[in-house]
Design a protein around this motif. Structure first.
Motif, short mmCIF file in Angstrom:
data_model
loop_
_atom_site.label_atom_id
_atom_site.label_comp_id
_atom_site.label_asym_id
_atom_site.label_seq_id
_atom_site.Cartn_x
_atom_site.Cartn_y
_atom_site.Cartn_z
N THR A 79 5.13 -1.63 1.54
CA THR A 79 4.04 -0.72 1.85
C THR A 79 3.18 -1.23 3.00
OG1 THR A 79 2.64 -1.78 0.20
CG2 THR A 79 3.83 0.20 -0.48
N ILE A 80 3.29 -2.53 3.32
CA ILE A 80 2.39 -3.09 4.33
C ILE A 80 3.07 -3.36 5.66
CG2 ILE A 80 0.82 -4.13 2.69
CD1 ILE A 80 2.35 -6.77 3.29
N ARG A 101 6.28 -3.11 -3.26
CA ARG A 101 4.92 -3.49 -2.89
C ARG A 101 4.85 -4.02 -1.46
NH1 ARG A 101 2.39 -5.20 -8.43
NH2 ARG A 101 4.44 -4.71 -9.21
N GLU A 102 5.79 -4.92 -1.16
CA GLU A 102 5.74 -5.58 0.15
C GLU A 102 6.00 -4.60 1.28
OE1 GLU A 102 7.29 -9.49 0.62
OE2 GLU A 102 5.47 -9.89 -0.51
N VAL A 107 4.00 2.30 -6.92
CA VAL A 107 4.18 1.01 -7.59
C VAL A 107 4.35 1.21 -9.09
CG1 VAL A 107 3.01 -1.13 -8.19
CG2 VAL A 107 3.03 -0.35 -5.84
N ILE A 150 0.29 4.80 -2.89
CA ILE A 150 0.90 3.48 -3.10
C ILE A 150 0.83 3.11 -4.58
CG2 ILE A 150 0.64 1.02 -2.64
CD1 ILE A 150 -0.23 1.66 0.14
#
Ligand SMILES: Nc1ncnc2c1ncn2[C@@H]1O[C@H](COP(=O)(O)OP(=O)(O)OP(=O)(O)O)[C@@H](O)[C@H]1O
Ligand SMILES: [Mg+2]
Lengths: 274, 271, 264
Positions: A222-223, A219-220, A259, A255
């Motif tokens: 992706t940013i 998750r992290e 996930v 995304i």
């Protein structure tokens, strides 16, 4: 909520109270303080808000929403490399983090730490790694290493050290000491006690924490592209800035899918290992 | 005692049974992992020269931690930190309040199926995307400033808190709940007497933990325009004012430490 | 020969667990240590191999003064003292074999133990011991898959593979059913006879203590209040050790089992 429960039950001349008067007053006061802090915080925030925009938000949302549909499916092919990068950032970052977190955790746990100074130092590493968000780590690393996947990987690694080490050292402190004592009683040295007495007890936690953090790191990562540290965030940022909303929705769907898949994988692996 | 005859026939080597019993599976997993590792490392695109060029900058960067610049001439750091704190508080409160109905609805043993599905999908939705992506959209919708950050963090809090609340309720003791139900209590009394006491201590601890998370996140939503210290930090970086950036980071670390201490203290106090 | 002289232990919390305990155990003797909960039995045993550091006094094993040893010498001395624990204290996530072999850790280097490459004599001895206690098939099972009695047998193997001079046994039967308790006590006793081992056995079950030991020491509030033959445990003595209670049932049972069980 505590206040609501303190009902007075009147029964002829009995009065039952849940708390003594003094405690009750204290609780009321803390509620009052808490409430005024919240009110104050709200005031500060709302002063800085342009309410016209907020009122306009539903219309904006509808507008953007309509522009996002339908997603631009052909764009998916351009996302393959970024997603591959994203997964690599998460995986290698987690590996780096675990390699460092395990010794740090042993130094931080009360029962295995070689010395108090070492312990404090390890705790400091944990807190500073945890306090700084991976995006901020990435911001620094992009400056030092230049933009790219490497900066992102190290940022994820640095951020995860504290998280993993914290969970690990808490579980090290909870091990069954008698098992270690039994090993000690055979005349085993300190390292042998570690390998035979402690490690087997915390191995499941090590595996579990690693998988758990990997899941979060997907998750992290992706940013991270927002600050140039590689991965799909770069495309997201670009698409938003150029108002290419159909691309944005495609990216969000990708995304989402990643996930979900990572959650499924980590659940499977966890089931197999533990 | 009578086994003396067998004495010479005991094996003299022993190997630990492998974790994965089937050899082909074991080797293909090892091989697969190795290949993946090589491919992944190759994709890292490590440029030694760039790294070398970065070293002096790294040195300058870390050098500026000693001493950090707390002088804060225009008061921007102080203002940013305060804004972050207010943002964290208000979004934790709002998020937790909203989480309570959603969490109750997402507990399988409390809610009817359609409510359960609805609440679960709200949770899943707000959990999938990192706060920063939520913040990007919030900024688009509500304009620059702490309100957007507040919305993003509140949504993130719901995903976190409602999920844990629901799980805690699902794990709470069946017998206590039944005992209270047996007294003829209505639904609200039942929640108040049977469920709340069981989940309350942990939830209070988790709220403080979430406050901690929200504070840390509030330092990054600013990067995309969502208010708080993040904007200041970003500016400091882009202007190469590392001593200011260092000061901000240290303040963040200090506040997180305080919050961590507070949460462990509060947890003890509640129990 | 194990000799304790004026052994005293005061914990950091202030509890005086042992006061001036003086005791000597000749080679080959199996001694049962009885006493109420909190009397200091575990403390006494643990002061011998220094899992607990004695506050004062001396503990001599074959003229080696244990409390004075450096940590290196202590490790060497511990190799000669096998310990058996109440809750087995097996490393639950290791296999039975690893648990048994861990008794040799004092003899092998770090890397050998890390890679589980123990000398072939050790492996052979481990198999032999497992066979002796009837667990040969269990070698590759994980310790947490065993029953209580089986675990305690593994614990015994781990202590014996050390090839000890002294066996320290802390309530070996406390978590076992009565039948398994007897089997375990008998096994320990037999093994001590076979190898001529000295042993100190902490035990709550007075009956078992009388059945399987040559000497009984009663501890109360950290002091020795009885030291003598198993038959000397009269109601008066038991009252002195454990406090006022109707002891007739306990003693009578001893008489019953005397005929059928004791096999000395
Ligand atoms: N680690 C410790 N720290 C402080 N005090 C302790 C510790 N271990 C034991 N004690 C105290 O020392 C005294 C003797 O304890 P010990 O465990 O030796 O008794 P015991 O005879 O083995 O009891 P039991 O039969 O219950 O095992 C007790 O008062 C106990 O509270
Ligand atoms: Mg004891």
């Amino acid at each position: 909520m505590g206040a609501m429960m303190a009902v007075l039950h009147k029964e002829t001349d009995f009065v039952w109270r849940r708390r003594t008067t003094k405690k009750q007053v204290l609780i009321w006061i803390s509620w009052l303080i808490g409430l005024s802090i919240v009110m104050f915080a709200w005031n500060v925030i709302s002063e800085k808000t342009i309410w016209f925009f907020v009122q306009d938000a539903p219309r904006q949302a509808a507008d953007i929403g309509s522009r996002m549909i339908p997603p631009k499916w052909s764009y998916i092919f351009e996302l393959i490399t970024p997603i591959w990068d994203t997964i690599n950032i998460a995986t290698l970052g987690t590996v780096i983090a675990m390699v460092i977190a395990v010794p740090v955790a042993f130094c931080a746990a009360r029962n295995t730490s070689p010395h108090t100074t070492v312990r404090l130092f390890a705790l400091f590493i944990i807190v500073s790694s945890r306090s700084v968000n991976s995006l901020i780590w990435a911001l620094m690393l992009v400056f030092i290493l230049g933009p790219g996947v490497l900066a992102g990987t190290i940022a994820i690694g640095l951020r995860s050290i504290g998280f993993c080490a914290k969970l690990l050292y808490e579980s090290i402190e909870e091990i069954d000491e008698t098992q270690v004592e039994a090993i000690r009683a055979t005349g085993a040295g300190n390292l042998q006690q570690m390998i035979y007495g402690i490690l087997p007890q915390v191995l499941p936690t090590i595996a579990g924490v690693g998988i758990y953090r990997w899941d979060i790191n997907i998750r992290e990562s992706t940013i991270l592209g927002l600050v140039g540290a590689g991965g799909i965030g770069l495309q997201l940022n670009g698409s938003i800035n150029t108002l290419a909303w159909t691309q944005v929705s495609t990216i969000l769907l990708v995304i989402l899918a990643t996930v979900f898949v990572s959650e499924w994988v980590s659940a499977k692996v966890r089931g197999a290992i533990i | 005692m009578i086994k003396n005859t067998a004495l010479s026939s005991y094996p003299v080597v022993w190997d630990k049974p492998p974790f994965i019993k089937r050899a082909w599976l074991r080797w293909s997993i090892i091989l697969g992992a190795l290949i993946y590792l090589i491919l992944a490392l190759a994709s890292m695109d490590i440029n030694i020269q760039r790294v070398m060029e970065g070293l002096p900058r790294a040195q300058r960067f870390f050098g500026s931690f000693f001493p950090p610049n707390f002088a804060d001439n225009q008061g921007v750091v102080w203002e940013g930190i305060l804004e972050s704190i207010w943002m964290a508080i208000i979004s934790t409160v709002a998020g937790v309040l909203l989480s309570i109905p959603i969490g109750l609805g997402a507990a399988r043993n409390l809610a009817p199926f359609w409510v359960y599905m609805m609440c679960r999908s709200i949770i899943a939705g707000s959990r999938t995307f990192p706060e920063i992506i939520l913040a990007i959209f919030a900024v688009k919708l509500f304009g620059f400033g702490p309100f957007a950050g507040f919305i993003a963090l509140s949504l993130g809090t719901i995903g976190f808190f409602a999920k844990l609340l629901a799980e805690d309720i699902e794990n709470s003791s069946e017998s206590q709940a039944e005992a209270v139900k047996a007294t003829g209590a209505n639904w609200f009394q039942w929640i108040n007497y049977a469920i709340q006491p069981q989940v309350m201590p942990r939830m209070i601890g988790l709220s403080v933990y979430r406050l901690d998370i929200n504070f840390r996140e509030s330092a990054v939503v600013g990067i995309v325009g969502g208010g708080g210290i993040g904007a200041t930090l970003n500016t400091a970086f882009s202007r190469y004012e590392f001593d200011v950036a260092a000061a901000i980071l240290l303040v963040i670390i200090a506040i997180v430490m305080v919050l961590e201490y507070a949460s462990s203290f509060l947890r003890k106090w509640v129990q | 020969m194990l000799t304790l002289k004026n052994l005293t232990k005061r914990y950091d919390t202030g509890d005086l667990a042992l006061q001036n305990v003086t005791l000597s155990v000749p080679d080959g003797q199996v001694l049962a240590l009885i006493g109420p909960s909190g009397a200091g039995k575990s403390t006494l045993i643990r002061c011998v191999n220094r899992l607990v550091e004695p506050t004062s006094g001396s503990v001599k094993l074959n003229n080696l003064n244990l409390p004075k040893l450096s940590s290196r010498a202590l490790r060497r001395a511990r190799r000669k003292m096998g310990m058996i624990f109440q809750e087995y204290a097996l490393v639950e996530r290791l296999t039975v074999m690893e648990n048994v072999l861990s008794g040799r850790l004092g003899y092998v280097g770090f890397w050998r133990s890390y890679f589980r490459k123990f000398p072939s004599e050790d492996v052979k001895e481990a198999y032999r011991l497992l066979d002796r206690v009837g667990l040969l098939d269990m070698a590759d099972k994980r310790a947490d898959e065993l029953s209580g009695g089986q675990r305690q047998r593994v614990g015994i193997c781990r202590a014996l593979i050390q090839n000890p001079d002294l066996l320290l046994v802390d309530e070996p039967t406390a978590s076992l059913d009565p039948k398994t308790s007897r089997q375990i006590m008998r096994l320990i006793n037999e093994l001590c006879q076979e190898r001529g081992l000295t042993a100190i056995i902490n035990i709550h079950d007075v009956l078992l203590a009388q059945m399987f030991s040559q000497r009984i020491v009663g501890l109360a509030l950290g002091e020795i209040v009885y030291d003598g033959h198993p038959d000397g445990l009269t109601p008066e003595v038991l009252t002195q050790i454990y406090g006022e209670e109707d002891w007739s049932a306990t003693i009578e049972k001893v008489d019953d089992s005397d005929e059928s069980e004791i096999e000395e």
